[in-house]
Motif scaffolding. Structure first.
Motif, short mmCIF file in Angstrom:
data_model
loop_
_atom_site.label_atom_id
_atom_site.label_comp_id
_atom_site.label_asym_id
_atom_site.label_seq_id
_atom_site.Cartn_x
_atom_site.Cartn_y
_atom_site.Cartn_z
N ILE A 27 -23.11 107.71 -60.60
CA ILE A 27 -24.14 106.77 -61.03
C ILE A 27 -25.49 107.45 -61.10
CG2 ILE A 27 -22.88 104.77 -60.15
CD1 ILE A 27 -24.80 104.62 -57.84
N THR A 28 -26.35 106.90 -61.92
CA THR A 28 -27.69 107.47 -62.12
C THR A 28 -28.63 107.06 -61.00
OG1 THR A 28 -28.50 105.60 -63.41
CG2 THR A 28 -27.40 107.38 -64.64
N CYS A 29 -29.74 107.75 -60.92
CA CYS A 29 -30.79 107.41 -59.97
C CYS A 29 -31.27 105.99 -60.22
CB CYS A 29 -31.94 108.41 -60.09
SG CYS A 29 -33.35 108.04 -59.03
N SER A 30 -31.42 105.62 -61.47
CA SER A 30 -31.87 104.28 -61.83
C SER A 30 -30.91 103.21 -61.32
CB SER A 30 -32.04 104.18 -63.35
OG SER A 30 -32.51 102.91 -63.70
N GLU A 31 -29.61 103.47 -61.42
CA GLU A 31 -28.62 102.51 -60.92
C GLU A 31 -28.73 102.36 -59.41
OE1 GLU A 31 -24.63 102.65 -63.41
OE2 GLU A 31 -25.46 104.68 -63.12
N VAL A 32 -28.95 103.46 -58.71
CA VAL A 32 -29.14 103.40 -57.26
C VAL A 32 -30.40 102.59 -56.96
CG1 VAL A 32 -29.60 104.72 -55.15
CG2 VAL A 32 -27.95 105.59 -56.83
N TYR A 33 -31.48 102.90 -57.66
CA TYR A 33 -32.76 102.22 -57.47
C TYR A 33 -32.61 100.70 -57.62
CZ TYR A 33 -37.39 100.47 -58.73
OH TYR A 33 -38.53 99.73 -58.80
N TRP A 34 -31.90 100.25 -58.63
CA TRP A 34 -31.75 98.82 -58.87
C TRP A 34 -30.87 98.14 -57.82
CZ3 TRP A 34 -34.60 95.61 -61.58
CH2 TRP A 34 -35.45 96.16 -62.53
N ASN A 35 -30.16 98.91 -57.02
CA ASN A 35 -29.35 98.35 -55.95
C ASN A 35 -30.06 98.34 -54.60
OD1 ASN A 35 -26.34 97.73 -56.71
ND2 ASN A 35 -26.99 99.46 -57.96
N ALA A 49 -35.09 111.00 -52.14
CA ALA A 49 -34.05 110.84 -51.11
C ALA A 49 -32.71 111.39 -51.61
CB ALA A 49 -33.91 109.37 -50.73
N LEU A 50 -32.39 111.12 -52.87
CA LEU A 50 -31.15 111.66 -53.45
C LEU A 50 -31.19 113.19 -53.47
CD1 LEU A 50 -30.58 109.14 -56.35
CD2 LEU A 50 -28.93 109.66 -54.55
N VAL A 58 -24.52 115.85 -48.79
CA VAL A 58 -23.98 114.53 -48.50
C VAL A 58 -23.61 113.84 -49.82
CG1 VAL A 58 -24.52 112.26 -47.48
CG2 VAL A 58 -25.37 114.36 -46.41
N VAL A 59 -24.35 114.21 -50.87
CA VAL A 59 -24.17 113.63 -52.20
C VAL A 59 -24.03 114.77 -53.20
CG1 VAL A 59 -25.37 112.30 -54.00
CG2 VAL A 59 -25.45 111.53 -51.63
N LEU A 60 -23.19 114.54 -54.21
CA LEU A 60 -23.02 115.51 -55.30
C LEU A 60 -23.91 115.13 -56.47
CD1 LEU A 60 -19.11 115.59 -55.24
CD2 LEU A 60 -20.66 117.20 -54.13
N TYR A 61 -24.35 116.13 -57.23
CA TYR A 61 -25.20 115.90 -58.41
C TYR A 61 -24.63 116.66 -59.59
CZ TYR A 61 -29.27 116.14 -61.48
OH TYR A 61 -30.12 116.05 -62.55
N GLN A 62 -24.47 115.94 -60.70
CA GLN A 62 -23.95 116.58 -61.91
C GLN A 62 -24.39 115.77 -63.12
OE1 GLN A 62 -19.76 117.62 -61.76
NE2 GLN A 62 -19.54 117.16 -63.92
N GLY A 63 -25.05 116.43 -64.06
CA GLY A 63 -25.44 115.78 -65.31
C GLY A 63 -26.28 114.53 -65.12
N ASP A 64 -27.29 114.59 -64.27
CA ASP A 64 -28.18 113.46 -63.96
C ASP A 64 -27.48 112.27 -63.32
OD1 ASP A 64 -30.51 114.72 -64.72
OD2 ASP A 64 -30.41 113.99 -66.79
N LYS A 65 -26.33 112.50 -62.70
CA LYS A 65 -25.62 111.44 -61.99
C LYS A 65 -25.25 111.92 -60.59
CE LYS A 65 -24.01 108.97 -65.95
NZ LYS A 65 -22.96 108.14 -66.51
#
Length: 88
Positions: A27-35, A49-50, A58-65
């Motif tokens: 999921i995108t940063c924006s999706e996390v933000y809206w939650n 934070a991400l 703790v979290v994986l990052y790939q292609g802005d998700k």
């Protein structure tokens, strides 16, 4: 009341965990933000934070998700089984 960085990181991990319960999901940063429940939290603070969570594996990052790390997902599952009321 202002949310601390640690509280925000915990809430983000909980969001990523919950979204991945059925299958791993990116999921995108924006999706996390809206939650995020706290309306005072900015999208920039969520991204910071991400980034910290990615840096600490703790979290994986790939292609802005973003996606919760498998190890962290398993650890949270163990904690949830020991605490059916919610996250500890």
């Amino acid at each position: 009341m202002e949310q601390t960085k640690e509280q925000l990181q915990k809430e983000i991990i909980e969001i990523l965990y919950t979204k991945s319960l059925v299958k791993p999901i990116w999921i995108t940063c924006s999706e996390v933000y809206w939650n995020i429940q706290n309306i005072k939290v900015t999208e920039r603070s969520v991204r910071e934070a991400l980034d910290w969570l990615v840096k600490n594996e703790v979290v994986l990052y790939q292609g802005d998700k973003y996606q919760i790390n498998k190890r962290e997902f398993i650890e949270m599952s163990k904690r949830m089984n020991g605490n059916p009321q919610g996250f500890s």
